[in-house]
Write a protein that holds these residues in place. Structure first.
Motif, PDB file in Angstrom:
ATOM      1  N   GLU A   1       0.837  -1.198   0.000  1.00 39.91           N
ATOM      2  CA  GLU A   1       0.000   0.000   0.000  1.00 39.91           C
ATOM      3  C   GLU A   1       0.870   1.246   0.000  1.00 39.91           C
ATOM      4  N   ILE A   2       0.524   2.157  -0.901  1.00 44.21           N
ATOM      5  CA  ILE A   2       1.193   3.453  -0.970  1.00 44.21           C
ATOM      6  C   ILE A   2       0.088   4.499  -0.909  1.00 44.21           C
ATOM      7  N   GLU A   3       0.203   5.409   0.036  1.00 42.63           N
ATOM      8  CA  GLU A   3      -0.858   6.404   0.209  1.00 42.63           C
ATOM      9  C   GLU A   3      -0.237   7.777   0.425  1.00 42.63           C
ATOM     10  N   SER A   4      -0.914   8.791  -0.104  1.00 36.72           N
ATOM     11  CA  SER A   4      -0.427  10.150   0.054  1.00 36.72           C
ATOM     12  C   SER A   4      -1.598  11.110   0.194  1.00 36.72           C
ATOM     13  N   ALA A   5      -1.419  12.092   1.039  1.00 38.32           N
ATOM     14  CA  ALA A   5      -2.405  13.171   1.129  1.00 38.32           C
ATOM     15  C   ALA A   5      -2.337  13.979  -0.163  1.00 38.32           C
ATOM     16  N   VAL A   6      -3.476  14.508  -0.579  1.00 42.50           N
ATOM     17  CA  VAL A   6      -3.519  15.341  -1.778  1.00 42.50           C
ATOM     18  C   VAL A   6      -4.280  16.625  -1.472  1.00 42.50           C
ATOM     19  N   ASN A   7      -3.852  17.698  -2.109  1.00 47.39           N
ATOM     20  CA  ASN A   7      -4.491  18.998  -1.895  1.00 47.39           C
ATOM     21  C   ASN A   7      -5.679  19.236  -2.814  1.00 47.39           C
ATOM     22  N   ASP A   8      -5.588  18.747  -4.037  1.00 48.76           N
ATOM     23  CA  ASP A   8      -6.632  19.014  -5.023  1.00 48.76           C
ATOM     24  C   ASP A   8      -7.157  17.694  -5.570  1.00 48.76           C
ATOM     25  N   ILE A   9      -8.188  17.159  -4.924  1.00 49.24           N
ATOM     26  CA  ILE A   9      -8.718  15.853  -5.297  1.00 49.24           C
ATOM     27  C   ILE A   9      -9.295  15.854  -6.711  1.00 49.24           C
ATOM     28  N   SER A  10      -9.886  16.951  -7.135  1.00 45.53           N
ATOM     29  CA  SER A  10     -10.438  17.027  -8.500  1.00 45.53           C
ATOM     30  C   SER A  10      -9.338  16.889  -9.543  1.00 45.53           C
ATOM     31  N   ALA A  11      -8.213  17.543  -9.302  1.00 45.55           N
ATOM     32  CA  ALA A  11      -7.088  17.437 -10.233  1.00 45.55           C
ATOM     33  C   ALA A  11      -6.550  16.008 -10.268  1.00 45.55           C
ATOM     34  N   ILE A  12      -6.466  15.361  -9.122  1.00 47.48           N
ATOM     35  CA  ILE A  12      -5.985  13.973  -9.062  1.00 47.48           C
ATOM     36  C   ILE A  12      -6.906  13.067  -9.872  1.00 47.48           C
ATOM     37  N   LYS A  13      -8.221  13.228  -9.705  1.00 46.28           N
ATOM     38  CA  LYS A  13      -9.170  12.413 -10.475  1.00 46.28           C
ATOM     39  C   LYS A  13      -9.026  12.669 -11.972  1.00 46.28           C
ATOM     40  N   ASP A  14      -8.819  13.919 -12.353  1.00 48.08           N
ATOM     41  CA  ASP A  14      -8.609  14.246 -13.770  1.00 48.08           C
ATOM     42  C   ASP A  14      -7.329  13.597 -14.304  1.00 48.08           C
ATOM     43  N   ILE A  15      -6.269  13.634 -13.509  1.00 49.12           N
ATOM     44  CA  ILE A  15      -5.014  12.990 -13.923  1.00 49.12           C
ATOM     45  C   ILE A  15      -5.240  11.494 -14.133  1.00 49.12           C
ATOM     46  N   LEU A  16      -5.899  10.849 -13.186  1.00 55.31           N
ATOM     47  CA  LEU A  16      -6.155   9.413 -13.303  1.00 55.31           C
ATOM     48  C   LEU A  16      -6.948   9.096 -14.570  1.00 55.31           C
ATOM     49  N   ARG A  17      -7.988   9.887 -14.830  1.00 54.39           N
ATOM     50  CA  ARG A  17      -8.799   9.656 -16.039  1.00 54.39           C
ATOM     51  C   ARG A  17      -7.965   9.842 -17.305  1.00 54.39           C
ATOM     52  N   ASN A  18      -7.073  10.818 -17.280  1.00 50.85           N
ATOM     53  CA  ASN A  18      -6.257  11.105 -18.460  1.00 50.85           C
ATOM     54  C   ASN A  18      -5.144  10.091 -18.700  1.00 50.85           C
ATOM     55  N   ILE A  19      -4.857   9.264 -17.707  1.00 53.17           N
ATOM     56  CA  ILE A  19      -3.863   8.204 -17.919  1.00 53.17           C
ATOM     57  C   ILE A  19      -4.544   6.837 -18.047  1.00 53.17           C
ATOM     58  N   GLY A  20      -5.838   6.855 -18.376  1.00 60.09           N
ATOM     59  CA  GLY A  20      -6.536   5.618 -18.701  1.00 60.09           C
ATOM     60  C   GLY A  20      -7.213   4.901 -17.551  1.00 60.09           C
ATOM     61  N   GLN A  21      -7.389   5.594 -16.446  1.00 61.11           N
ATOM     62  CA  GLN A  21      -8.124   5.002 -15.330  1.00 61.11           C
ATOM     63  C   GLN A  21      -9.574   5.489 -15.391  1.00 61.11           C
ATOM     64  N   VAL A  22     -10.495   4.583 -15.091  1.00 63.30           N
ATOM     65  CA  VAL A  22     -11.915   4.914 -15.124  1.00 63.30           C
ATOM     66  C   VAL A  22     -12.457   4.834 -13.697  1.00 63.30           C
ATOM     67  N   ASP A  23     -13.134   5.889 -13.261  1.00 64.13           N
ATOM     68  CA  ASP A  23     -13.764   5.820 -11.946  1.00 64.13           C
ATOM     69  C   ASP A  23     -15.063   5.041 -12.106  1.00 64.13           C
ATOM     70  N   TYR A  24     -15.119   3.888 -11.436  1.00 65.04           N
ATOM     71  CA  TYR A  24     -16.227   2.977 -11.683  1.00 65.04           C
ATOM     72  C   TYR A  24     -17.013   2.598 -10.440  1.00 65.04           C
ATOM     73  N   LEU A  25     -16.542   2.971  -9.270  1.00 62.92           N
ATOM     74  CA  LEU A  25     -17.222   2.532  -8.061  1.00 62.92           C
ATOM     75  C   LEU A  25     -17.074   3.582  -6.978  1.00 62.92           C
TER      76      LEU A  25
END
Length: 184
Positions: free
Chosen positions: A87-111
């Protein structure tokens, strides 16, 4: 927590068991905080989503939003035949930006999993009482240990002290339980 793996177990309980378990935990030194809301968004690679094989995904990517802030977590069983999560975990300041980054690298928010969590510790073991929306009430215990077997023994010792049975361990995580519920 370098080189340590997350070892966790959980039990589904009912409301009649909750007070007894909470009381038993307090008697053995459980120090708990306040109940907090957590919203977890799970991501999966497009390949697994397109082929409807999310269960085969060798990792979990999760964002968590709560009153304590937001985190990004990566968990993987890959290369861990012993059953412990890396497990690797990190605090993030801008959760919306993180979700956008994930989507842009081919991750789909599904659940999406929403829960109310009462979290506490006994020594180095985290014990949570979770009410998971659409799934119910659970006790979840986790410890980080270099040796998964040693970590599991530590958890099972605690299980016995609070009157639960190893036979009652829920082997599926919240993600798997929610996926199964969505299919039914």
């Amino acid at each position: 927590m370098k080189d340590k793996k997350e070892v966790e177990i959980r039990f589904q309980i009912d409301s009649t068991m909750e007070e007894r378990i909470r009381s038993s935990l307090l008697q053995i030194g459980w120090v708990s905080g306040k109940i907090m809301s957590q919203t977890d968004t799970y991501f999966c690679a497009t390949y697994y989503m397109d082929n409807k094989i999310t269960n085969d995904c060798p990792y979990v990517v999760r964002t968590r939003e709560s009153e304590q802030g937001s985190t990004l977590t990566y968990k993987s069983f890959q290369g861990n035949a012993d059953g412990g999560w890396v497990e690797i975990e990190s605090a993030v300041n801008d959760i919306s930006a993180i979700k956008d980054i994930l989507r842009n690298i081919g991750q789909v928010d599904y659940l999406l999993i929403s829960k109310q969590r009462l979290s506490g510790t006994i020594d180095d073991v985290e014990v949570n009482i979770d009410y998971v929306e659409n799934l119910g009430l659970f006790v979840e215990m986790e410890v980080f240990d270099q040796d998964v077997s040693s970590g599991r023994k530590k958890l099972l010792s605690l299980v016995e002290k609070i009157g639960l049975s190893e036979k009652s361990i829920e082997t599926r995580g919240y993600v798997q339980l929610m996926e199964e519920k969505m299919k039914s």
